[in-house]
Design a protein around this motif. Structure first.
Motif, PDB file in Angstrom:
ATOM      1  N   ARG B   1      39.650 -20.022   4.732  1.00 39.22           N
ATOM      2  CA  ARG B   1      40.061 -21.372   5.121  1.00 39.22           C
ATOM      3  C   ARG B   1      40.362 -22.169   3.849  1.00 39.22           C
ATOM      4  NH1 ARG B   1      36.296 -26.203   7.490  1.00 39.22           N
ATOM      5  NH2 ARG B   1      37.960 -27.705   7.795  1.00 39.22           N
ATOM      6  N   LYS B   2      41.509 -22.867   3.824  1.00 40.37           N
ATOM      7  CA  LYS B   2      41.866 -23.651   2.657  1.00 40.37           C
ATOM      8  C   LYS B   2      40.963 -24.875   2.581  1.00 40.37           C
ATOM      9  CE  LYS B   2      46.085 -24.306   1.393  1.00 40.37           C
ATOM     10  NZ  LYS B   2      46.229 -23.566   0.129  1.00 40.37           N
ATOM     11  N   GLU B   3      40.716 -25.334   1.350  1.00 39.87           N
ATOM     12  CA  GLU B   3      39.851 -26.489   1.154  1.00 39.87           C
ATOM     13  C   GLU B   3      40.456 -27.766   1.707  1.00 39.87           C
ATOM     14  OE1 GLU B   3      38.439 -25.086  -3.203  1.00 39.87           O
ATOM     15  OE2 GLU B   3      37.713 -27.035  -2.552  1.00 39.87           O
ATOM     16  N   VAL B   4      41.770 -27.870   1.670  1.00 39.94           N
ATOM     17  CA  VAL B   4      42.466 -29.046   2.184  1.00 39.94           C
ATOM     18  C   VAL B   4      43.568 -28.550   3.113  1.00 39.94           C
ATOM     19  CG1 VAL B   4      43.793 -31.099   1.597  1.00 39.94           C
ATOM     20  CG2 VAL B   4      41.997 -30.300   0.051  1.00 39.94           C
ATOM     21  N   GLU B   5      43.517 -28.981   4.361  1.00 40.39           N
ATOM     22  CA  GLU B   5      44.477 -28.495   5.351  1.00 40.39           C
ATOM     23  C   GLU B   5      45.355 -29.624   5.873  1.00 40.39           C
ATOM     24  OE1 GLU B   5      41.891 -24.863   7.233  1.00 40.39           O
ATOM     25  OE2 GLU B   5      44.014 -25.208   7.608  1.00 40.39           O
ATOM     26  N   GLN B   6      46.630 -29.341   5.958  1.00 40.40           N
ATOM     27  CA  GLN B   6      47.598 -30.298   6.471  1.00 40.40           C
ATOM     28  C   GLN B   6      48.536 -29.591   7.427  1.00 40.40           C
ATOM     29  OE1 GLN B   6      48.793 -31.703   2.107  1.00 40.40           O
ATOM     30  NE2 GLN B   6      49.666 -33.055   3.667  1.00 40.40           N
ATOM     31  N   ASP B   7      49.084 -30.337   8.356  1.00 39.43           N
ATOM     32  CA  ASP B   7      50.157 -29.849   9.207  1.00 39.43           C
ATOM     33  C   ASP B   7      51.411 -29.758   8.334  1.00 39.43           C
ATOM     34  OD1 ASP B   7      51.576 -30.980  12.391  1.00 39.43           O
ATOM     35  OD2 ASP B   7      52.278 -29.488  10.944  1.00 39.43           O
ATOM     36  N   PRO B   8      52.011 -28.582   8.200  1.00 32.64           N
ATOM     37  CA  PRO B   8      53.154 -28.452   7.278  1.00 32.64           C
ATOM     38  C   PRO B   8      54.429 -29.143   7.742  1.00 32.64           C
ATOM     39  CG  PRO B   8      52.804 -26.412   8.462  1.00 32.64           C
ATOM     40  CD  PRO B   8      51.644 -27.303   8.816  1.00 32.64           C
ATOM     41  N   GLY B   9      54.461 -29.489   9.047  1.00 35.04           N
ATOM     42  CA  GLY B   9      55.688 -30.074   9.583  1.00 35.04           C
ATOM     43  C   GLY B   9      56.735 -28.995   9.810  1.00 35.04           C
ATOM     44  N   PRO B  10      58.030 -29.275   9.706  1.00 35.53           N
ATOM     45  CA  PRO B  10      58.561 -30.535   9.219  1.00 35.53           C
ATOM     46  C   PRO B  10      58.538 -31.639  10.270  1.00 35.53           C
ATOM     47  CG  PRO B  10      60.352 -29.066   9.773  1.00 35.53           C
ATOM     48  CD  PRO B  10      59.085 -28.301  10.011  1.00 35.53           C
ATOM     49  N   PHE B  11      58.436 -32.850   9.793  1.00 36.76           N
ATOM     50  CA  PHE B  11      58.568 -34.030  10.630  1.00 36.76           C
ATOM     51  C   PHE B  11      59.976 -34.580  10.388  1.00 36.76           C
ATOM     52  CE2 PHE B  11      54.213 -35.439  12.038  1.00 36.76           C
ATOM     53  CZ  PHE B  11      53.531 -34.335  11.571  1.00 36.76           C
ATOM     54  N   ASN B  12      60.751 -34.649  11.449  1.00 31.31           N
ATOM     55  CA  ASN B  12      62.092 -35.240  11.371  1.00 31.31           C
ATOM     56  C   ASN B  12      62.082 -36.495  12.224  1.00 31.31           C
ATOM     57  OD1 ASN B  12      63.147 -33.057   9.813  1.00 31.31           O
ATOM     58  ND2 ASN B  12      63.307 -31.855  11.678  1.00 31.31           N
ATOM     59  N   VAL B  13      62.221 -37.652  11.578  1.00 32.60           N
ATOM     60  CA  VAL B  13      62.113 -38.908  12.305  1.00 32.60           C
ATOM     61  C   VAL B  13      63.325 -39.775  12.012  1.00 32.60           C
ATOM     62  CG1 VAL B  13      59.592 -38.792  12.208  1.00 32.60           C
ATOM     63  CG2 VAL B  13      60.834 -40.133  10.508  1.00 32.60           C
ATOM     64  N   PRO B  14      63.697 -40.658  12.949  1.00 32.73           N
ATOM     65  CA  PRO B  14      64.811 -41.571  12.670  1.00 32.73           C
ATOM     66  C   PRO B  14      64.365 -42.709  11.764  1.00 32.73           C
ATOM     67  CG  PRO B  14      63.921 -41.981  14.858  1.00 32.73           C
ATOM     68  CD  PRO B  14      63.181 -40.790  14.320  1.00 32.73           C
ATOM     69  N   GLU B  15      65.322 -43.268  11.063  1.00 31.80           N
ATOM     70  CA  GLU B  15      65.048 -44.439  10.231  1.00 31.80           C
ATOM     71  C   GLU B  15      64.368 -45.521  11.066  1.00 31.80           C
ATOM     72  OE1 GLU B  15      68.853 -45.333   8.416  1.00 31.80           O
ATOM     73  OE2 GLU B  15      67.802 -46.388   6.792  1.00 31.80           O
ATOM     74  N   GLY B  16      63.365 -46.164  10.481  1.00 33.32           N
ATOM     75  CA  GLY B  16      62.670 -47.229  11.187  1.00 33.32           C
ATOM     76  C   GLY B  16      61.469 -46.772  11.984  1.00 33.32           C
ATOM     77  N   ALA B  17      61.325 -45.479  12.138  1.00 36.79           N
ATOM     78  CA  ALA B  17      60.198 -44.963  12.922  1.00 36.79           C
ATOM     79  C   ALA B  17      58.889 -45.090  12.142  1.00 36.79           C
ATOM     80  CB  ALA B  17      60.436 -43.493  13.269  1.00 36.79           C
ATOM     81  N   THR B  18      57.803 -45.005  12.895  1.00 36.18           N
ATOM     82  CA  THR B  18      56.464 -44.916  12.298  1.00 36.18           C
ATOM     83  C   THR B  18      56.012 -43.467  12.390  1.00 36.18           C
ATOM     84  OG1 THR B  18      55.887 -47.196  12.872  1.00 36.18           O
ATOM     85  CG2 THR B  18      54.063 -45.657  12.497  1.00 36.18           C
ATOM     86  N   VAL B  19      55.484 -42.942  11.298  1.00 34.16           N
ATOM     87  CA  VAL B  19      55.056 -41.544  11.278  1.00 34.16           C
ATOM     88  C   VAL B  19      53.662 -41.463  10.648  1.00 34.16           C
ATOM     89  CG1 VAL B  19      56.238 -41.112   9.079  1.00 34.16           C
ATOM     90  CG2 VAL B  19      55.718 -39.195  10.615  1.00 34.16           C
ATOM     91  N   ALA B  20      52.854 -40.563  11.177  1.00 34.62           N
ATOM     92  CA  ALA B  20      51.482 -40.407  10.671  1.00 34.62           C
ATOM     93  C   ALA B  20      51.217 -38.963  10.278  1.00 34.62           C
ATOM     94  CB  ALA B  20      50.482 -40.843  11.744  1.00 34.62           C
ATOM     95  N   PHE B  21      50.559 -38.791   9.141  1.00 38.51           N
ATOM     96  CA  PHE B  21      50.168 -37.465   8.668  1.00 38.51           C
ATOM     97  C   PHE B  21      48.649 -37.392   8.619  1.00 38.51           C
ATOM     98  CE2 PHE B  21      54.400 -36.965   7.913  1.00 38.51           C
ATOM     99  CZ  PHE B  21      54.917 -37.628   6.812  1.00 38.51           C
ATOM    100  N   ASN B  22      48.124 -36.238   8.953  1.00 36.48           N
ATOM    101  CA  ASN B  22      46.684 -36.045   8.927  1.00 36.48           C
ATOM    102  C   ASN B  22      46.308 -34.919   7.988  1.00 36.48           C
ATOM    103  OD1 ASN B  22      46.436 -37.965  11.038  1.00 36.48           O
ATOM    104  ND2 ASN B  22      47.049 -36.370  12.480  1.00 36.48           N
ATOM    105  N   CYS B  23      45.070 -34.959   7.558  1.00 35.30           N
ATOM    106  CA  CYS B  23      44.593 -33.986   6.588  1.00 35.30           C
ATOM    107  C   CYS B  23      43.086 -33.850   6.773  1.00 35.30           C
ATOM    108  CB  CYS B  23      44.936 -34.508   5.183  1.00 35.30           C
ATOM    109  SG  CYS B  23      44.070 -33.745   3.822  1.00 35.30           S
ATOM    110  N   THR B  24      42.577 -32.633   6.673  1.00 31.61           N
ATOM    111  CA  THR B  24      41.126 -32.435   6.691  1.00 31.61           C
ATOM    112  C   THR B  24      40.719 -31.686   5.436  1.00 31.61           C
ATOM    113  OG1 THR B  24      41.361 -30.383   7.948  1.00 31.61           O
ATOM    114  CG2 THR B  24      40.944 -32.390   9.207  1.00 31.61           C
ATOM    115  N   TYR B  25      39.512 -31.951   4.970  1.00 29.84           N
ATOM    116  CA  TYR B  25      38.999 -31.274   3.787  1.00 29.84           C
ATOM    117  C   TYR B  25      37.644 -30.663   4.109  1.00 29.84           C
ATOM    118  CZ  TYR B  25      36.398 -35.652   3.113  1.00 29.84           C
ATOM    119  OH  TYR B  25      35.588 -36.745   3.287  1.00 29.84           O
TER     120      TYR B  25
END
Lengths: 115, 111
Positions: B1-25
């Motif tokens: 298990r990696k020490e720091v894990e993130q969703d690799p995506g990709p996240f494709n969003v339109p201009e003006g959108a709100t986007v959230a990224f999460n991470c666990t350690y």
């Protein structure tokens, strides 16, 4: 200099060749770190220097990897008998001190391709 | 298990959108937390530090939950120039605070 300088910017090596990658940190920065970044991954820690002392080399993947910083400024990362799995971007970062209180500055990296 | 894990995506969003990224350690002894931004073929650059109380820098808001060992980054009103890979980073105390990076989350903001 104004930033962390790394050379060469790109290096193509034949498998089995030795390579040397150079890092010139910001003047006066005590701490220097080397990281390896494979494609699609985050940087992974290789080794750390405080001045000329190599205090942590736990991240070096094999004894083919060797780093030095003899005068506490410029550092060289040497890879002997390169293998294809060594292909990556090698990043150098420096900091005024080791705790990162003043932040870390990264160089642009050396992209190593082993063919 | 990696020490720091993130969703690799990709996240494709339109201009003006709100986007959230999460991470666990995984290391409960982690002491400092950051979000770095990395543009294609460039070096990582510090975006912002993350504090337990949460912190905001313009359109960017970072949160830290030490109990859950979870870090988040919220980008509001996304711009084309926000397109990059966002790296979650932690440090553990010791003689030197080496940075431990997640694999990054790729964001593309579309016109």
């Amino acid at each position: 200099g104004a930033g962390v300088s790394q050379s060469p910017r790109y290096k193509v090596a034949k498998r089995g060749q030795d390579v040397a990658l150079r890092c010139d940190p910001i003047s006066g920065h005590v701490s220097l770190f080397w990281y390896q970044q494979a494609l699609g991954q985050g940087p992974e820690f290789l080794t750390y220097f405080q001045n000329e002392a190599q205090l942590d080399k736990s991240g070096l993947p094999s004894d083919r990897f060797f780093a030095e910083r003899p005068e506490g400024s410029v550092s060289t990362l040497k890879i002997q008998r390169t293998q294809q799995e060594d292909s990556a971007v090698y990043l150098c970062a420096s900091s005024l001190e080791g705790q990162g209180v003043y932040g870390y500055t990264f160089g642009s990296g050396t992209r190593l391709t082993v063919v | 298990r990696k020490e720091v894990e993130q969703d690799p995506g990709p996240f494709n969003v339109p201009e003006g959108a709100t986007v959230a990224f999460n991470c666990t350690y995984s290391n409960s002894a982690s002491q400092s937390f950051f979000w770095y931004r990395q543009d294609c073929r460039k070096e990582p650059k510090l975006l912002m530090s993350v504090y337990s109380s949460g912190n905001e820098d313009g359109r960017f808001t970072a949160q830290l939950n030490r109990a859950s060992q979870y870090i988040s980054l919220l980008i509001r009103d996304s711009k084309l120039s926000d397109s990059a890979t966002y790296l979650c980073v932690v440090t553990v105390g010791g003689s030197a605070r080496q940075l431990t990076f997640g694999s990054g989350t790729q964001l593309t903001v579309l016109p």
